[in-house]
Design a protein around this motif. Structure first.
Motif, PDB file in Angstrom:
ATOM      1  N   PHE A 132       0.818  -1.361  -0.050  1.00 19.42           N
ATOM      2  CA  PHE A 132      -0.057   0.056   0.006  1.00 19.42           C
ATOM      3  C   PHE A 132       1.006   1.286  -0.118  1.00 19.42           C
ATOM      4  CE2 PHE A 132      -2.414  -3.327   1.950  1.00 19.42           C
ATOM      5  CZ  PHE A 132      -3.777  -3.219   1.240  1.00 19.42           C
ATOM      6  N   ALA A 133       0.621   2.186  -0.758  1.00 15.54           N
ATOM      7  CA  ALA A 133       1.153   3.337  -0.759  1.00 15.54           C
ATOM      8  C   ALA A 133       0.745   4.391   0.599  1.00 15.54           C
ATOM      9  CB  ALA A 133       0.774   4.139  -2.128  1.00 15.54           C
ATOM     10  N   GLN A 134       1.767   5.185   0.566  1.00 16.53           N
ATOM     11  CA  GLN A 134       1.556   6.013   1.886  1.00 16.53           C
ATOM     12  C   GLN A 134       0.283   6.979   1.582  1.00 16.53           C
ATOM     13  OE1 GLN A 134       4.902   8.784   2.703  1.00 16.53           O
ATOM     14  NE2 GLN A 134       3.680   9.653   4.339  1.00 16.53           N
ATOM     15  N   GLY A 135      -0.557   6.898   2.619  1.00 15.12           N
ATOM     16  CA  GLY A 135      -1.821   7.766   2.410  1.00 15.12           C
ATOM     17  C   GLY A 135      -3.132   6.647   2.129  1.00 15.12           C
ATOM     18  N   GLU A 136      -2.877   5.561   1.449  1.00 17.23           N
ATOM     19  CA  GLU A 136      -3.889   4.781   0.886  1.00 17.23           C
ATOM     20  C   GLU A 136      -4.453   4.001   2.006  1.00 17.23           C
ATOM     21  OE1 GLU A 136      -4.170   1.070  -2.320  1.00 17.23           O
ATOM     22  OE2 GLU A 136      -1.946   1.767  -1.934  1.00 17.23           O
ATOM     23  N   TYR A 137      -5.729   3.895   1.838  1.00 16.12           N
ATOM     24  CA  TYR A 137      -6.661   3.143   2.864  1.00 16.12           C
ATOM     25  C   TYR A 137      -6.364   1.686   2.675  1.00 16.12           C
ATOM     26  CZ  TYR A 137      -8.863   7.591   4.360  1.00 16.12           C
ATOM     27  OH  TYR A 137      -9.079   8.777   4.936  1.00 16.12           O
ATOM     28  N   ILE A 138      -6.282   1.134   3.768  1.00 19.63           N
ATOM     29  CA  ILE A 138      -6.420  -0.390   3.632  1.00 19.63           C
ATOM     30  C   ILE A 138      -7.803  -0.894   3.855  1.00 19.63           C
ATOM     31  CG2 ILE A 138      -5.496  -2.565   4.910  1.00 19.63           C
ATOM     32  CD1 ILE A 138      -3.081  -0.618   5.610  1.00 19.63           C
ATOM     33  N   VAL A 139      -8.390  -0.506   4.962  1.00 26.57           N
ATOM     34  CA  VAL A 139      -9.786  -0.680   5.417  1.00 26.57           C
ATOM     35  C   VAL A 139     -10.581   0.570   5.869  1.00 26.57           C
ATOM     36  CG1 VAL A 139      -9.595  -3.098   5.714  1.00 26.57           C
ATOM     37  CG2 VAL A 139      -9.451  -1.476   7.532  1.00 26.57           C
ATOM     38  N   ARG A 140     -11.725   0.727   5.462  1.00 31.66           N
ATOM     39  CA  ARG A 140     -12.591   1.815   6.039  1.00 31.66           C
ATOM     40  C   ARG A 140     -13.708   1.320   6.856  1.00 31.66           C
ATOM     41  NH1 ARG A 140     -12.402   6.788   2.386  1.00 31.66           N
ATOM     42  NH2 ARG A 140     -10.871   6.508   1.005  1.00 31.66           N
ATOM     43  N   GLN A 141     -13.858   1.870   7.892  1.00 30.88           N
ATOM     44  CA  GLN A 141     -14.948   1.628   8.786  1.00 30.88           C
ATOM     45  C   GLN A 141     -16.489   1.483   7.984  1.00 30.88           C
ATOM     46  OE1 GLN A 141     -15.293   4.374  12.167  1.00 30.88           O
ATOM     47  NE2 GLN A 141     -16.757   3.255  13.081  1.00 30.88           N
ATOM     48  N   GLY A 142     -16.918   0.113   8.295  1.00 28.59           N
ATOM     49  CA  GLY A 142     -18.310   0.124   7.690  1.00 28.59           C
ATOM     50  C   GLY A 142     -18.056  -0.932   6.265  1.00 28.59           C
ATOM     51  N   ASP A 143     -16.725  -1.211   6.067  1.00 29.27           N
ATOM     52  CA  ASP A 143     -16.482  -2.106   4.827  1.00 29.27           C
ATOM     53  C   ASP A 143     -16.594  -3.494   5.402  1.00 29.27           C
ATOM     54  OD1 ASP A 143     -15.550  -0.182   3.275  1.00 29.27           O
ATOM     55  OD2 ASP A 143     -13.263  -0.966   3.563  1.00 29.27           O
ATOM     56  N   ALA A 144     -17.031  -4.290   4.419  1.00 30.13           N
ATOM     57  CA  ALA A 144     -17.284  -5.764   4.830  1.00 30.13           C
ATOM     58  C   ALA A 144     -16.122  -6.332   5.266  1.00 30.13           C
ATOM     59  CB  ALA A 144     -17.671  -6.515   3.490  1.00 30.13           C
ATOM     60  N   GLY A 145     -16.003  -7.093   6.383  1.00 29.29           N
ATOM     61  CA  GLY A 145     -14.723  -7.731   6.841  1.00 29.29           C
ATOM     62  C   GLY A 145     -14.650  -9.104   6.323  1.00 29.29           C
ATOM     63  N   ASP A 146     -14.178  -9.046   4.958  1.00 31.20           N
ATOM     64  CA  ASP A 146     -13.844 -10.341   4.257  1.00 31.20           C
ATOM     65  C   ASP A 146     -12.379 -10.478   4.136  1.00 31.20           C
ATOM     66  OD1 ASP A 146     -13.602  -8.206   2.812  1.00 31.20           O
ATOM     67  OD2 ASP A 146     -14.911  -9.135   1.068  1.00 31.20           O
ATOM     68  N   GLU A 147     -11.339  -9.820   4.775  1.00 36.48           N
ATOM     69  CA  GLU A 147     -10.002  -9.766   4.535  1.00 36.48           C
ATOM     70  C   GLU A 147      -9.455  -9.877   5.902  1.00 36.48           C
ATOM     71  OE1 GLU A 147      -8.151  -8.459   0.531  1.00 36.48           O
ATOM     72  OE2 GLU A 147      -9.696  -6.905   1.221  1.00 36.48           O
ATOM     73  N   PHE A 148      -8.324 -10.368   6.258  1.00 39.73           N
ATOM     74  CA  PHE A 148      -7.589 -10.206   7.432  1.00 39.73           C
ATOM     75  C   PHE A 148      -6.004  -9.728   7.008  1.00 39.73           C
ATOM     76  CE2 PHE A 148      -4.958 -12.215  10.576  1.00 39.73           C
ATOM     77  CZ  PHE A 148      -5.632 -12.242  11.770  1.00 39.73           C
ATOM     78  N   PHE A 149      -5.368  -8.734   7.593  1.00 38.53           N
ATOM     79  CA  PHE A 149      -4.370  -8.130   7.510  1.00 38.53           C
ATOM     80  C   PHE A 149      -3.209  -8.250   8.609  1.00 38.53           C
ATOM     81  CE2 PHE A 149      -5.244  -5.957   3.505  1.00 38.53           C
ATOM     82  CZ  PHE A 149      -6.497  -5.873   3.611  1.00 38.53           C
ATOM     83  N   ILE A 150      -1.974  -8.619   8.234  1.00 38.26           N
ATOM     84  CA  ILE A 150      -1.018  -8.583   9.006  1.00 38.26           C
ATOM     85  C   ILE A 150       0.004  -7.540   8.563  1.00 38.26           C
ATOM     86  CG2 ILE A 150       0.958  -9.833  10.157  1.00 38.26           C
ATOM     87  CD1 ILE A 150      -0.909 -12.301   9.688  1.00 38.26           C
ATOM     88  N   LEU A 151       0.453  -6.683   9.469  1.00 36.03           N
ATOM     89  CA  LEU A 151       1.414  -5.322   8.885  1.00 36.03           C
ATOM     90  C   LEU A 151       2.876  -6.172   8.946  1.00 36.03           C
ATOM     91  CD1 LEU A 151       1.778  -2.673   7.822  1.00 36.03           C
ATOM     92  CD2 LEU A 151       1.579  -2.011  10.213  1.00 36.03           C
ATOM     93  N   GLU A 152       3.446  -6.454   8.143  1.00 31.17           N
ATOM     94  CA  GLU A 152       4.721  -6.976   8.129  1.00 31.17           C
ATOM     95  C   GLU A 152       5.825  -5.771   8.098  1.00 31.17           C
ATOM     96  OE1 GLU A 152       7.565 -10.159   5.421  1.00 31.17           O
ATOM     97  OE2 GLU A 152       5.495  -9.436   4.620  1.00 31.17           O
ATOM     98  N   SER A 153       5.849  -4.774   7.339  1.00 32.33           N
ATOM     99  CA  SER A 153       6.692  -3.530   7.441  1.00 32.33           C
ATOM    100  C   SER A 153       5.926  -2.381   7.015  1.00 32.33           C
ATOM    101  CB  SER A 153       7.809  -3.803   6.532  1.00 32.33           C
ATOM    102  OG  SER A 153       7.471  -3.858   5.020  1.00 32.33           O
ATOM    103  N   GLY A 154       6.670  -1.260   7.686  1.00 36.44           N
ATOM    104  CA  GLY A 154       6.183   0.034   7.366  1.00 36.44           C
ATOM    105  C   GLY A 154       5.045   0.413   8.763  1.00 36.44           C
ATOM    106  N   THR A 155       4.534   1.480   8.600  1.00 35.49           N
ATOM    107  CA  THR A 155       3.616   2.034   9.732  1.00 35.49           C
ATOM    108  C   THR A 155       2.351   2.470   9.081  1.00 35.49           C
ATOM    109  OG1 THR A 155       5.718   3.039  10.508  1.00 35.49           O
ATOM    110  CG2 THR A 155       3.522   3.938  11.463  1.00 35.49           C
ATOM    111  N   LEU A 156       1.248   2.220   9.866  1.00 32.06           N
ATOM    112  CA  LEU A 156       0.011   2.717   9.572  1.00 32.06           C
ATOM    113  C   LEU A 156      -0.742   3.624  10.659  1.00 32.06           C
ATOM    114  CD1 LEU A 156      -2.440   0.792  11.025  1.00 32.06           C
ATOM    115  CD2 LEU A 156      -1.603  -0.721   9.576  1.00 32.06           C
TER     116      LEU A 156
END
Length: 185
Positions: A132-156
């Motif tokens: 994901f690019a800086q400033g890009e949304y990964i998930v937004r409140q209200g989105d369907a919860g159909d994915e699971f994320f693990i942050l491997e590197s970077g900061t969010l």
């Protein structure tokens, strides 16, 4: 070291793969049968030849020197061992990380129960990784919860409102993501 003169082929389409090559210097064009000219060019950097080694397939293209050049050659055996060691290191690092995540505390490596190993293998597969690019949304409140994320590197940054912003480094988005089908965030 493999020295090549202008016009010499490094690999030939259809032949069995024997080495992986890394360019130290020189220019090399890639040709495929049926193409009018080069389909790709390397200029003083790059690597090629891994596909034939990885998949035990004939060479998919011809690579020809368009200038004098020097390459480093790695044999099939060495390439396979380096690749295997690298993959094992990735698995070991991911397993160590996942074993520290409280959500996965119930996953055990007991006889017949390889859930942590299976999750580890899933996490190290390239097709499961996304950037994901800086400033890009990964998930937004209200989105369907159909994915699971693990942050491997970077900061969010995560927030429930513009006034409530927090920063995370390498972590599981524990509690921030619901994994039940058709749930919302």
């Amino acid at each position: 070291d493999v020295e090549k003169q202008t016009g010499e082929d490094v690999i030939t389409e259809g032949e069995e793969g024997d080495n992986f090559y890394v360019i130290e210097f020189g220019c090399f064009d890639v040709f495929k049968s049926g193409a009018a000219g080069p389909v790709f060019s390397y200029r003083d950097q790059g690597a090629f030849g891994e596909l034939a080694l990885m998949y035990s397939q004939p060479r998919a293209a011809t690579v020809r020197a368009t200038s004098d050049g020097l390459l480093w050659a790695m044999s099939r055996h060495t390439y396979t061992n380096v690749r295997r060691e690298s993959q094992q290191k990735q698995r070991d690092e991911m397993r160590a990380f996942l074993s520290k995540v409280s959500l996965f505390g119930t996953l055990r490596e007991e006889a017949g129960n390889h859930q942590l190993a299976q999750l580890t293998d899933l996490c190290v597969r390239d097709e499961s990784k996304r950037s994901f690019a800086q400033g890009e949304y990964i998930v937004r409140q209200g989105d369907a919860g159909d994915e699971f994320f693990i942050l491997e590197s970077g900061t969010l940054e995560y927030f429930e409102s513009p006034e409530s912003v927090s920063r995370l480094g390498q972590v599981l988005l524990e509690g921030a993501v619901q994994v039940e089908p058709k749930s919302t965030r």
